[in-house]
Motif scaffolding. Sequence first.
Motif, PDB file in Angstrom:
ATOM      1  N   UNK A  91      -4.097   8.334  -1.976  1.00 33.43           N
ATOM      2  CA  UNK A  91      -3.999   6.998  -1.374  1.00 33.43           C
ATOM      3  C   UNK A  91      -4.291   7.073   0.123  1.00 33.43           C
ATOM      4  N   UNK A  92      -4.011   8.228   0.724  1.00 28.19           N
ATOM      5  CA  UNK A  92      -4.281   8.438   2.150  1.00 28.19           C
ATOM      6  C   UNK A  92      -5.769   8.611   2.415  1.00 28.19           C
ATOM      7  N   UNK A  93      -6.438   9.401   1.585  1.00 26.97           N
ATOM      8  CA  UNK A  93      -7.843   9.700   1.845  1.00 26.97           C
ATOM      9  C   UNK A  93      -8.800   8.701   1.204  1.00 26.97           C
ATOM     10  N   UNK A  94      -8.325   7.936   0.227  1.00 30.46           N
ATOM     11  CA  UNK A  94      -9.159   6.934  -0.453  1.00 30.46           C
ATOM     12  C   UNK A  94      -8.401   5.605  -0.503  1.00 30.46           C
ATOM     13  N   UNK A  95      -8.166   5.023   0.669  1.00 28.34           N
ATOM     14  CA  UNK A  95      -7.314   3.830   0.738  1.00 28.34           C
ATOM     15  C   UNK A  95      -7.886   2.599   0.032  1.00 28.34           C
ATOM     16  N   UNK A  96      -9.142   2.622  -0.355  1.00 26.84           N
ATOM     17  CA  UNK A  96      -9.731   1.461  -1.033  1.00 26.84           C
ATOM     18  C   UNK A  96      -9.456   1.480  -2.547  1.00 26.84           C
ATOM     19  N   UNK A  97      -8.904   2.598  -3.081  1.00 24.93           N
ATOM     20  CA  UNK A  97      -8.622   2.698  -4.509  1.00 24.93           C
ATOM     21  C   UNK A  97      -7.152   2.401  -4.797  1.00 24.93           C
ATOM     22  N   UNK A  98      -6.901   1.629  -5.834  1.00 21.63           N
ATOM     23  CA  UNK A  98      -5.544   1.337  -6.285  1.00 21.63           C
ATOM     24  C   UNK A  98      -4.995   2.546  -7.045  1.00 21.63           C
ATOM     25  N   UNK A  99      -3.668   2.667  -7.151  1.00 22.20           N
ATOM     26  CA  UNK A  99      -3.098   3.801  -7.885  1.00 22.20           C
ATOM     27  C   UNK A  99      -3.661   3.965  -9.294  1.00 22.20           C
TER      28      UNK A  99
END
Length: 148
Positions: free
Chosen positions: A121-129
């Motif tokens: 979530x830190x490195x790919x903030x555009x992706x939802x869990x």
Amino acid sequence: MDEETLRYLAAHQLDGVVRIPQAEYAGIPADGYFAHFNLEKTDVVVGKRYALPRIMTHGFVGADGREVLPELSFKDIYIGECVAVQNHLRYDALTQADFEHSLVHIKNIDDLKRYIVERYSKSKPTLLPQDLLALGVSRMLLKLSRAE
């Protein structure tokens, strides 16, 4: 990779890096092996040697696709020789044996899912869990030694 990393790899005759968050470094098993999980596919190759630098400040990929590299530390780190790689693993295909030699806080599928969501979530903030989890994971097994 940045110039400092490239110089370190050349000086120590290493093939690449496997970045480990500073807060997790103490959780690497002391038994000489380390099973590390990444999103869906890793570029790590069996038989090659890798530095395991500490991530001091996380990098990320912006909405525009531009990557901001993390700040790394190469002080008092491990070197790992890759002895096994598995890519594109579904969580439900993992067995208890896959968690041998993993970080002390990753001992089962639920732990791994929490870890993957927190880490990426830190490195790919555009992706939802749920998007991160849908990608599956890769697993590598490294034989460890300390850097000289």
